[in-house]
Every structure is written in C-alpha cells, then in structure tokens.
Scaffold this motif. Structure first.
Motif, PDB file in Angstrom:
ATOM      1  N   GLU A  16      -3.395  21.183   0.364  1.00 18.95           N
ATOM      2  CA  GLU A  16      -3.333  20.243  -0.757  1.00 18.95           C
ATOM      3  C   GLU A  16      -4.664  20.057  -1.280  1.00 18.95           C
ATOM      4  N   ILE A  17      -5.706  20.004  -0.593  1.00 20.21           N
ATOM      5  CA  ILE A  17      -6.810  19.763  -1.009  1.00 20.21           C
ATOM      6  C   ILE A  17      -7.288  21.132  -1.750  1.00 20.21           C
ATOM      7  N   ARG A  18      -7.061  22.253  -1.292  1.00 24.09           N
ATOM      8  CA  ARG A  18      -7.527  23.349  -1.678  1.00 24.09           C
ATOM      9  C   ARG A  18      -6.868  23.702  -3.024  1.00 24.09           C
ATOM     10  N   PHE A  19      -5.476  23.401  -2.992  1.00 26.16           N
ATOM     11  CA  PHE A  19      -4.663  23.710  -4.257  1.00 26.16           C
ATOM     12  C   PHE A  19      -4.932  22.884  -5.187  1.00 26.16           C
ATOM     13  N   THR A  20      -5.445  21.629  -5.008  1.00 20.79           N
ATOM     14  CA  THR A  20      -5.931  20.557  -6.117  1.00 20.79           C
ATOM     15  C   THR A  20      -7.128  21.249  -6.523  1.00 20.79           C
ATOM     16  N   LYS A  21      -8.290  21.529  -5.669  1.00 21.07           N
ATOM     17  CA  LYS A  21      -9.480  21.954  -6.323  1.00 21.07           C
ATOM     18  C   LYS A  21      -9.337  23.493  -7.206  1.00 21.07           C
ATOM     19  N   SER A  22      -8.338  24.249  -6.592  1.00 24.54           N
ATOM     20  CA  SER A  22      -8.199  25.532  -7.252  1.00 24.54           C
ATOM     21  C   SER A  22      -7.351  25.329  -8.788  1.00 24.54           C
ATOM     22  N   ILE A  23      -6.579  24.429  -8.678  1.00 26.84           N
ATOM     23  CA  ILE A  23      -5.967  24.314 -10.049  1.00 26.84           C
ATOM     24  C   ILE A  23      -7.062  23.759 -11.121  1.00 26.84           C
ATOM     25  N   VAL A  24      -7.711  22.826 -10.656  1.00 28.83           N
ATOM     26  CA  VAL A  24      -8.701  22.132 -11.377  1.00 28.83           C
ATOM     27  C   VAL A  24      -9.739  23.512 -11.764  1.00 28.83           C
ATOM     28  N   GLY A  25     -10.246  24.031 -10.895  1.00 26.32           N
ATOM     29  CA  GLY A  25     -11.193  25.180 -11.004  1.00 26.32           C
ATOM     30  C   GLY A  25     -10.674  26.307 -11.997  1.00 26.32           C
ATOM     31  N   MET A  26      -9.349  26.325 -11.917  1.00 32.15           N
ATOM     32  CA  MET A  26      -8.826  27.603 -12.957  1.00 32.15           C
ATOM     33  C   MET A  26      -8.805  27.426 -14.441  1.00 32.15           C
ATOM     34  N   THR A  27      -9.039  25.982 -14.534  1.00 35.98           N
ATOM     35  CA  THR A  27      -9.192  25.637 -16.131  1.00 35.98           C
ATOM     36  C   THR A  27     -10.487  26.091 -16.616  1.00 35.98           C
ATOM     37  N   MET A  28     -11.270  26.321 -15.670  1.00 35.37           N
ATOM     38  CA  MET A  28     -12.571  27.074 -16.179  1.00 35.37           C
ATOM     39  C   MET A  28     -13.218  26.119 -17.204  1.00 35.37           C
ATOM     40  N   TYR A  29     -13.300  24.923 -17.116  1.00 37.11           N
ATOM     41  CA  TYR A  29     -13.569  24.063 -18.092  1.00 37.11           C
ATOM     42  C   TYR A  29     -15.377  23.841 -18.140  1.00 37.11           C
ATOM     43  N   ASN A  30     -15.971  23.862 -19.226  1.00 36.38           N
ATOM     44  CA  ASN A  30     -17.460  24.006 -19.112  1.00 36.38           C
ATOM     45  C   ASN A  30     -17.874  22.965 -20.236  1.00 36.38           C
TER      46      ASN A  30
ATOM     47  N   SER B 278      -1.428  28.500 -21.284  1.00 37.32           N
ATOM     48  CA  SER B 278      -0.638  29.626 -20.872  1.00 37.32           C
ATOM     49  C   SER B 278      -0.991  30.489 -19.843  1.00 37.32           C
ATOM     50  N   GLU B 279      -2.438  30.882 -19.646  1.00 37.30           N
ATOM     51  CA  GLU B 279      -3.029  31.470 -18.870  1.00 37.30           C
ATOM     52  C   GLU B 279      -3.218  30.668 -17.472  1.00 37.30           C
ATOM     53  N   LEU B 280      -3.459  29.434 -17.584  1.00 34.51           N
ATOM     54  CA  LEU B 280      -3.521  28.458 -16.435  1.00 34.51           C
ATOM     55  C   LEU B 280      -2.227  28.523 -15.799  1.00 34.51           C
ATOM     56  N   LEU B 281      -1.088  28.201 -16.364  1.00 34.01           N
ATOM     57  CA  LEU B 281       0.181  28.269 -16.088  1.00 34.01           C
ATOM     58  C   LEU B 281       0.668  29.592 -15.344  1.00 34.01           C
ATOM     59  N   THR B 282       0.107  30.689 -15.915  1.00 27.69           N
ATOM     60  CA  THR B 282       0.545  31.916 -14.984  1.00 27.69           C
ATOM     61  C   THR B 282      -0.133  31.756 -13.754  1.00 27.69           C
ATOM     62  N   SER B 283      -1.750  31.553 -13.785  1.00 24.76           N
ATOM     63  CA  SER B 283      -2.377  31.414 -12.614  1.00 24.76           C
ATOM     64  C   SER B 283      -1.691  30.514 -11.488  1.00 24.76           C
ATOM     65  N   VAL B 284      -1.253  29.388 -12.038  1.00 26.37           N
ATOM     66  CA  VAL B 284      -0.672  28.478 -11.180  1.00 26.37           C
ATOM     67  C   VAL B 284       0.352  28.926 -10.542  1.00 26.37           C
ATOM     68  N   ARG B 285       1.354  29.650 -11.318  1.00 28.64           N
ATOM     69  CA  ARG B 285       2.719  30.344 -10.820  1.00 28.64           C
ATOM     70  C   ARG B 285       2.367  31.258  -9.768  1.00 28.64           C
ATOM     71  N   ALA B 286       1.317  31.939  -9.927  1.00 31.43           N
ATOM     72  CA  ALA B 286       1.026  33.061  -9.047  1.00 31.43           C
ATOM     73  C   ALA B 286       0.527  32.487  -7.508  1.00 31.43           C
ATOM     74  N   TYR B 287      -0.553  31.384  -7.903  1.00 34.10           N
ATOM     75  CA  TYR B 287      -0.703  30.562  -6.965  1.00 34.10           C
ATOM     76  C   TYR B 287       0.446  30.003  -5.844  1.00 34.10           C
TER      77      TYR B 287
END
Length: 1047
Positions: free
Chosen positions: A661-675, A685-694
């Motif tokens: 749960e902790i890692r999935f939470t951090k990974s989802i936020v991290g995959m947004t690549m927000y700077n 759409s790219e984030l949704l693809t990555s989340v579905r793969a995850y």
C-alpha cells in the motif's frame, strides 16, 4: 525404591533450582562505577574476605553516607550468591548420599536417573564457572557486608562461609576436581555407559548416507514397521548435551582417563567434535585450552596433554568439513522426510523415533534451510498429534502391555512390592483405550531387560501425553535469543540469496521458541523477551522486536522485487504508447518509397514484444530473475497464516500488504513526474497506462501470496481521489488540480492558449515565448477521460470545487466592480431605449468586466470537458446526495450547476440580488467593446474566437442561473433583460462608422446566437424579437467568407 525415588525427585528440583541462579556479568550495580567510591571498593576487594572496618575509616568514609542505599540495592545480588552457596551445599549432600547408597547408573537402563545425575553435575559445574567469571563478586559481597555491619553492628551470618567459597572457587574446575575424587566411581559409571550411545550417534555424513538414515522410501516394504531400539530415550539425546557430559565429567573424574580405555575413547571423540561448549546462553567454554591448562600441572598426565593437543588439531582441521558434509546430507534427507510426511502423515506414528532421533542433528550448525525443514516437521507433529496419540495408545495396550507382562512373569527374583508395582503398570496399560484421556506415569526397575522395555514404554507414553514437551526438548532453539547479532546476520545472508529466501520464514518462526528460554522459578526473565517491560528490561522486547524486524525485512524485500517488476512492466507498456509509433510508420513509409533517411548503419528500432521471443530456454532475462526471486520469497511469506509470540499474533501477509500500500501510493505519485520548478507533469493517459501496468503486476501477486490485492487497490486509489493521503502527503488529485489551475488555465488567461470548441480541447496559440508543454496533449477528450479514470468521481469533485473557488473569486471581483459603478448601471438598466444617454453613461463606467467573465467562461468550459469525460467513463459515486449534486458528480449536465450555486452562496441575499442584476447589465452593455479587439475574430475552423470570448456564452448562462437561483429570482426574466440590453448595445455598433471600433462586429454578433444556443432558458424566437436574425445570417456569411479569403 523409596530412597531412589527421593534421589530422583531431588535431582529434578535441584536441576530446576540451578537454572534460577543466573547472573548477567555485564549488568554492574551503580556503586561499582561511581568514581567517588572507587578507592573504597578497591580497598574492600584487596582485603577480601577479612575486611577490617574499624581501623580503616579514611578508606571507607565515603561508604558511610551510602550504607542504607547499598544495603537496599545490593541485597538481590548478595542473596543470589547465598542461593548459589546453598545450592552447592545441597548438591554436595546429595552426591554423598548417592555414593553411600551405591546407586547404579547406566544410561541404557535407568535413563532418567542417569540423565538427571549427569545434568546435575554439569549444571553444578557450569554454575560455579559462571560464578568465577563475575569480576565484581568480591566487591558486591564485601560492600553489602560492610553496609550490614555498619547498620546492624555485625556481619551477615552467611558472610564467612560465602567469602570462603568465593576464595576457594577462584579456579572452579581445579577445586571441583578435588571435590569429585570420592564421587569418581559413580560419575565414571554414568559416563562410560555412553559408549553404547555417543559413538553411534556421532557419525560422519557418509555413514549416515550409507545407512539410509531418515529415508522412509529406501525400503518400501518396511515403511509401516515401527522404528525400534533397545535404548529408545537415548536416541533423541542431543550431541551437544552428551559432549557436555563427557567433557566436564571426565575433567572432574580425570583418573578414569588413565585406567579405562572406553573412557579415553569417549573423551577423545568428544574433543575431536568441537572446540567450545555453551555454558549458559552466551557464555562459552573453550575445551582444549582449559583442559590443557588443568592437566599440564598434574604429574603423569603428559600423554593426556598430548591427546588434547592432537584432538585440538583434529577438531580445527576436520570438524568444520564434517559438519558441512552433515548439513549437505541433512538438507536432502530432511526435505525428503518432510515431503513424505506431508503426503502420508500417518507415518508419524510408526516413525516417530526416527523423527525425534534426528530432529537435533540438523542443528549442528544452524542454517535457514535446515531450520525451515525442521519447523515444517514440527508443524506436522502439532497438526497430526492426535494421529500419533491414537497410534501409541493402541501400541501401549496391544503390544507393550503384553511384552511387559511376559517379562514380569519370567523374572526369577521379584520382591512383592515391586511385583505389585509392575502388575499395576501392566493393568494400567491394558486398560488404555482410544477415547481415554489418561496420564500415564511409569517408573523404572532394576533389571536390565526390564529397564530397556520400560524405556521403550516411557517413550511411547510421551508420544501420547507429552508431544509438545518432546518438541521443546528435542528441537528448542531459544538460545538464539541471546545471540541476536549472529541471528540477524544469518537472516540477512538468507534473504540476500534468492535460492535461500524461501526459507527466511524460519527466522520469525524461531522467535516463537524464545518463550521456552525462561523458567517458572525466575519470572523476571520474562521481561527480557516480552513486550510488557520493553522500556525497563536491558534486553527489552527481544523476541517481539526480532520477529517484527524479520517479517518487516521480508516484506520490504518482496516489495522491492515487486517494484522492480512493475518498473520493467511500465517500461514495456510505455513502448506501446501511440507516441512511439510515428518512427515505425515513418520507417515503413520510407522503406516502401525506397528513401534513405538517417545515418548509415543506424540500428533498426526493436518493436515491442521482441523481449518475449526466445531462441534458447537457457537465456534468462532480468524479469525472469525477478519473478523467480519473488516466487521464492512469497513462498516464505505465505507459509504460515500467523504466528504467536508472547500472546502477540503476527501475520506475515499483512506486513506485505502494508508495504505494498505504501509503495503503491508513492509509485502513483512518483509516476506523475511532477516538477514544481518547471511545472512539468505526465500526461494523464500515460500515467493511466503506467498505473494499469502496475496494477496488473500487483494482481499477479495473488498467484504467490493469499492476500486481498483488491483491498490494496481500494485503499490506495481511494486515497488518491482526496486532496491528501492518510500520511498527509499530496495525491495525484492535488497535483493535477494544481497543475491545471496554476499552469494550463493561467496560460489561457495570459492569452497563450485558447479553447477550441470544435476540437473540444485547449490549444497553444503562436506566441513569441513558446510554452514548454502542448495544451492539446493534456486537455483533449482522451486525456480528460484518462484524468477522470485516475481521479474518479471524488477526485473530479475536488477538481470541480477548486475550479468553483476560482470562479467565486472572480465573481467577488466582479461584484466589487458593480458596486463601484452601481449608480451608472442602475440608470443604464432603465435607459436602454435612449441611445445618447446610454452612450454618455457608458463612458462613466470604470474597469472592463468582460475579461473576468471570459476567465470564468474558460474555467467553466474546462469543467464542462471534465464533466463530459467523467460521464463517458461512467464513474458513479456511491454517496447520498440530492439529484442535482449526484448528477453533477456523475458528469451529467444540469440546467443549474449545483457546485456553482454552492460556491456563489452569500449571507446577504437582498443586497446581493440587486448586484447580480446589475452585473448582468454590466456585461450586456460592455459587449460592444469586444468588436474593437483584433483577437475577437471568429474562426469557423475552431468554432470560436482566439481570445476565448466565445466562452462568455457559458459564463453568462451559468453565472446568471446560479446567482438567481441563490437569490430566488426569475432566471428567465433576468436573461430576457440581459438579452434585450445586449441586443440594443450591439445594434448600436451597426451604426458606427469607425472601422477600428467595428472591425470584428460580425464576430461579436455571433455571441448572441451562442448565448441563446447555450441557454436552456432562452429561445431563438426571443432572440428574433430583440435582434434581427438576418443580421446573424449575414454575420455568419461574413466570417466564413473572411476565413476563406484569409486562408
């Protein structure tokens, strides 16, 4: 018989009592490290035990102030030494009584008596050696006695004997060698009886292998035959215990080494097997050095000293390899045994002796795999204990009772008392039944054959009554509680090797053994392993903390492997994104047209899916290795559903679930690549693809571990629909909301981006400073649908509320403008049919209102896109709302936007109603000013204006509907009034002759049509009554003609 029974009972009590006299040499009393008392303590130690207190006031003056505290705090230590002295007295008295009674010791006949006798000797020896290792013993005893003498006027009555004992046992083994001279015969007989047991148990791996030990399938025809031996209890004696008996026993009765070849043979064999023994917990005894130091000063023992040196060289050279080969054999043998017993648990009955006899063999050197198999066998015994009990109840009544009866009948000499006892044994065993719940208590006789049979019967009764105690006796590893560093190091080594990680569960399972390292006569020991006294005890919650640490590390390792697999899968999924197909299409087109592009020798880009093509099964990819390592570790995590340690339940799977749960939470936020610095963020759409793969990878974890991964998804994804997660960290909802508001919509307000209704997207406008992102790639319908799937209805509701907050801020500013111009607007509201007066009043208006209304329209247009996308993905919230709120939350359109109504609600409805009416007047009379703006030209291609004034239609309709709903006014009447004012104002610019003022007059005319088309309250008939439709038709014709000519 009574005397021997008393001896046996005394042995048990004294053995238990000896274990309570435990010292922790490192736990020093505070008085021994106090600098102010250092000189006094040194004086007491130097003069011990005869301390002159009267004539040494200067040295002991510091102790006068502390005497009461010393007496109080050192009492526990002092009386523990007294307990040791009393124990020594009882042991000496008992040993003398045994010698006087000429008790017969033979481990193969009277097992329990001999075993407890040898245990008592070794325990006594260990205790006196531990006593000598306490460096502060003289200081503690001397300080307490001084404080006692200063307080009570005389020394403690036990002090003279206690002080003398401390002096006598400076070299404990040497002193005890002198003590045991009269006991040598009894001790020698007991030790020599081991010659039938110890050499047969201490074999090499090759001898075990040749004998097919531990193999149930080597002789299938005898698989159901019960495992038998003439020395049943001796078969599950541990080698460590026998080596302690032999080493310490023959040190105390060393004369036997010169007179008895059997004793010498046992002695040498024990010395060759290892180099040190465990005295107590983490205190060890170095065999060869200590024995050599003792024997070197005895005349005529040169041969024994040479034997010790030879055995030392042999132990250093061969003991390690011998243990290694044993481990190799035991790994395969125990795996086979565990597999067979798992399939055929009924074999635990006839083969119990085989199981218990070698259960300790695997612990010669403890490694994870052997511990794992042993825990598996222990679990079989606990699970199928009733099967074993049923088997041995039948065995006792159907076989053992018959054989015992024959032996008793054939005894040539049998006293009447013993005959009654033996007959009672037979009758009790015969009367046993499967359903009975009897406790069987049997005693040994003096006859050898009868004794052997009684030993067998005792083993069988233990299989009925004492299975748990047998497991503790034969496979307890609570010693690891006192070697936590070595224990943790073994665990880390096990976890680092993928081939061994499947056995890592054995380490937390061993923590369940730590409960047996305490003793009922020493309850304070519980604090060293229990959680209750974690803050007070020096060892704290050792077993609980170790178990928690092991399970946590296992879960972390599994989490890291899963994360690596998810990263690989996300990379593979990224290769399938549409943005990567352009190059492939270009290459195909160029190849078809035979055009040469790019550099020569440039490698052709691999297509997705190439990684799945295998030409050789031996080729192993990184993903294969990760899956293999994960399956091994998950086997360990899934091995047991839970375990009990000190009344605390540990569930290994929950550790993994929590970490996921902790890692999935951090990974989802991290995959947004927000700077935040560059305001860059991943496309939805790219984030949704990555989340579905995850999520696909996480769903596959259910194939390895029985966890509810759906619960993980629900917990994590639901938190991501909120502004902050459970840890107070920002979520993708807050990140995307901030980005769309602060980056995309802000650039729209700055004129760098326009909303294109035809494309239903925001598009970048050509400007001098190009933006770092393409607005269309973040706002088209596919991206908005992806955003709706990611945020869900709750997240989109938060986005909507944030948009509404910005709209309410703009409306508040608009109201301020209305208040500043309230008089002028009031007059204009009633003078729309007086063109000259209206023109004069319009010049008195301050600040343009249309820019803020345009911003509101842009925000509402973006919200409309989000609502439409939400409706398309069909995410309906399961919440209690009224019908309008529920419809809006589901993305359904409403005539009156409930979110906007809530955002614009005010506390002063009467005055606000007038301001709302005047606001509509302000907007209506300001519309002609748009015609002079160059960017107000209507573009048929985008069905809008480049300066976003087409968004005014949505802003006017929704703001009017919301405001007049709040103030309970007539929406239709107010919009009719607005339409009349706007039509009148726009008709006036038709009479203007200034081309600059009227350059985009036709484009502005179209706003009226857009307002009516957007409004559910206005109709074209109403517009026709205010504004001639021919003007609209001509305006459409003009803008389309102008767009064709410009293109």
């Amino acid at each position: 018989t009574v005397i021997k029974s008393l001896h046996f009972t005394s042995l048990l009590i004294l053995s238990d009592l000896s274990r309570t006299s435990v010292f922790y040499p490192k736990a020093k009393p505070s008085y021994l490290i106090d600098k102010n008392l250092e000189s006094a303590v040194k004086f007491i130690v130097r003069k011990f035990p005869a301390i002159e207190t009267r004539n040494n006031n200067q040295q002991l003056a510091q102790l006068q102030k502390e005497k009461s505290e010393i007496l109080k705090n050192l009492a526990l230590y002092y009386f523990t030494f007294v307990d040791v002295m009393e124990f020594k007295d009882h042991v000496c008295e008992l040993l003398n009584t045994i010698d006087a009674c000429q008790v017969f010791f033979d481990i193969t006949v009277n097992f329990d008596l001999t075993k407890n006798y040898l245990d008592l000797v070794v325990t006594y020896t260990n205790l006196m050696m531990l006593l000598s290792r306490i460096e502060e013993r003289k200081a503690i005893i001397g300080l307490y006695n001084y404080a006692h003498e200063m307080t009570h006027g005389s020394s403690d009555r036990e002090y003279p004997r206690l002080g003398q004992m401390i002096v006598d046992y400076e070299n404990p083994l040497k002193k005890m060698m002198e003590e045991f001279v009269p006991h040598g015969k009894s001790l020698q007989d007991a030790l020599v009886s081991l010659q039938m047991v110890y050499p047969r148990r201490n074999l090499s791996a090759d001898q075990w292998r040749n004998a097919q030990l531990l193999s149930l399938i080597s002789a299938p025809s005898t698989m159901l035959n019960p495992a038998q031996s003439d020395t049943m209890p001796c078969e599950y004696l541990s080698l460590d215990t026998m080596e302690k008996w032999i080493v310490f026993g023959f040190i105390l009765c060393h004369a036997a080494l010169n007179s008895d070849p059997a004793a010498l043979s046992l002695w040498k064999l024990a010395l060759q097997s290892s180099s040190c023994l465990c005295l107590f917990r983490d205190e060890v005894f170095h065999i060869h050095k200590s024995a050599e130091d003792l024997f070197v000063n005895i005349r005529g023992y040169n041969k024994r000293v040479n034997d010790i040196r030879e055995c030392k060289e042999s132990a250093l050279s061969h003991a390690g390899s011998m243990h290694r080969e044993r481990r190799k054999f035991l790994r395969s043998a125990l795996k086979e045994l565990a597999t067979v017993l798992a399939d055929q648990p009924g074999l635990l009955g006839p083969k119990a002796l085989l199981f218990f006899s070698f259960i300790l063999a695997c612990f010669l050197r403890h490694i994870a795999e052997l511990i794992f198999y042993m825990e598996e066998l222990r679990a079989h015994v606990r699970k199928y204990g009733p099967v074993m009990q049923r088997y041995y109840v039948q065995y006792l009544s159907g076989f053992d009772a018959v054989v015992l009866n024959e032996l008793v009948q054939n005894l040539s000499v049998c006293p009447e008392d013993e005959s009654i006892i033996m007959s009672s044994f037979v009758n009790t065993m015969t009367s046993l039944s499967i359903n009975a719940n009897d406790d069987v208590f049997l005693r040994l006789a003096d006859h050898r054959e009868l004794g052997k049979m009684m030993n067998t019967i005792i083993f069988h009764t233990k299989m009925v009554d004492s299975l748990v105690e047998m497991l503790v006796e034969t496979s307890d590893l609570s010693i690891f509680c006192f070697y936590s560093r070595a224990f943790e190091k073994m665990f880390q080594q096990c976890l680092e090797l993928p081939s061994q990680s499947r056995y890592s569960i054995s380490f937390p399972l061993l923590c369940t053994h730590f409960m047996s390292c305490t003793h009922e006569l020493c309850p304070e020991e519980v604090s060293h392993t229990d959680l209750e006294s974690a803050q007070k005890a020096p060892k704290g919650n050792r077993s609980l903390s170790l178990c928690n640490m092991f399970l946590d590390e296992m879960a972390k390792q599994a989490r890291n492997l899963i994360t690596d697999i998810c990263t690989e899968q996300c990379t593979l999924s990224d290769q399938l994104l549409p943005k990567h197909c352009a190059k492939t299409i270009s290459q195909a087109v160029n190849k078809k047209s035979k055009k040469q592009t790019g550099k020569k020798g440039e490698p052709e880009r691999e297509k997705p899916g190439v990684e799945s093509m295998r030409k050789n099964r031996l080729l192993v990819t990184n993903l294969d290795k990760l899956h293999t390592a994960l399956s091994e570790l998950c086997f360990s995590i899934n091995y047991v559903p839970n375990m009990m340690v000190w009344e605390h339940t540990f569930t290994p799977r929950e550790y993994l679930t929590s970490h996921l749960e902790i890692r999935f939470t951090k990974s989802i936020v991290g995959m947004t690549m927000y700077n935040q610095a560059t305001q860059e963020i991943a496309k939805p759409s790219e984030l949704l693809t990555s989340v579905r793969a995850y999520m696909t990878v996480l769903q596959s974890i259910e194939n390895y571990v029985q966890i509810d991964i759906t619960r993980v998804f629900n917990n994590v994804l639901l938190q991501q629909t909120q502004h902050l997660d459970s840890h107070g960290e920002p979520t993708i909802t807050s990140l995307y909301t901030n980005w769309y508001l602060e980056t995309l919509l802000r650039q729209v307000s700055n004129g760098h981006i326009a909303y294109f209704p035809a494309m239903k997207a925001f598009v970048n406008l050509p400007t001098e400073n190009e933006l770092t992102f393409n607005a269309e790639e973040y706002s088209d319908i596919s991206e908005m649908r992806s955003l709706s799937e990611l945020l869900g209805p709750y997240g989109m509701k938060f986005l909507s509320e944030s948009l509404m907050w910005h709209i309410s801020s703009q409306v508040a500013e608009l109201k301020k403008l209305v208040v500043d111009n309230v008089e002028v607007l009031t007059q204009m509201r009633t003078s729309f049919d007086k063109p000259d007066h209206m023109a004069a009043l319009f010049k008195r208006l301050t600040c343009a209102v249309l820019k803020r209304m345009t911003i509101i329209g842009v925000i509402l247009s973006f919200r409309s896109l989000a609502q439409e996308a939400l409706r398309d993905v069909s995410c309906y919230p399961d919440v209690a709302m009224n019908v309008y709120e529920l419809s809006s939350a589901a993305g359904l359109p409403c005539e009156i936007d409930p979110a906007l109504v809530v955002a614009l609600s005010s506390q002063n409805p009467e005055e606000e109603y007038k301001i709302a009416c005047l606001l509509m007047v302000f907007v209506a009379v300001s519309m002609p000013t748009l015609a002079s703006n160059v960017m107000s030209q209507y573009s048929p291609a985008i069905e809008g204006h480049c300066n976003n004034i087409h968004c005014l239609a949505k802003a006017i309709n929704q703001i009017a509907a919301a405001l007049f709903t709040i103030h309970k006014g007539s929406i239709e009447d107010r919009l009719k009034e607005f339409l009349a004012l706007a039509s009148s104002s726009l008709l006036k610019i038709g009479q203007e002759t200034d081309k600059t003022t009227t350059r985009n007059r036709e484009s502005v005319y179209l706003l009226l049509d857009m307002i009516v088309q957007e409004s559910p309250f206005l109709t074209m008939d109403l517009l026709e009554s205010c504004f001639p439709y021919v003007l609209l038709r001509n305006a459409y014709h003009a803008v389309y003609k102008q767009s064709v000519s410009s293109s």
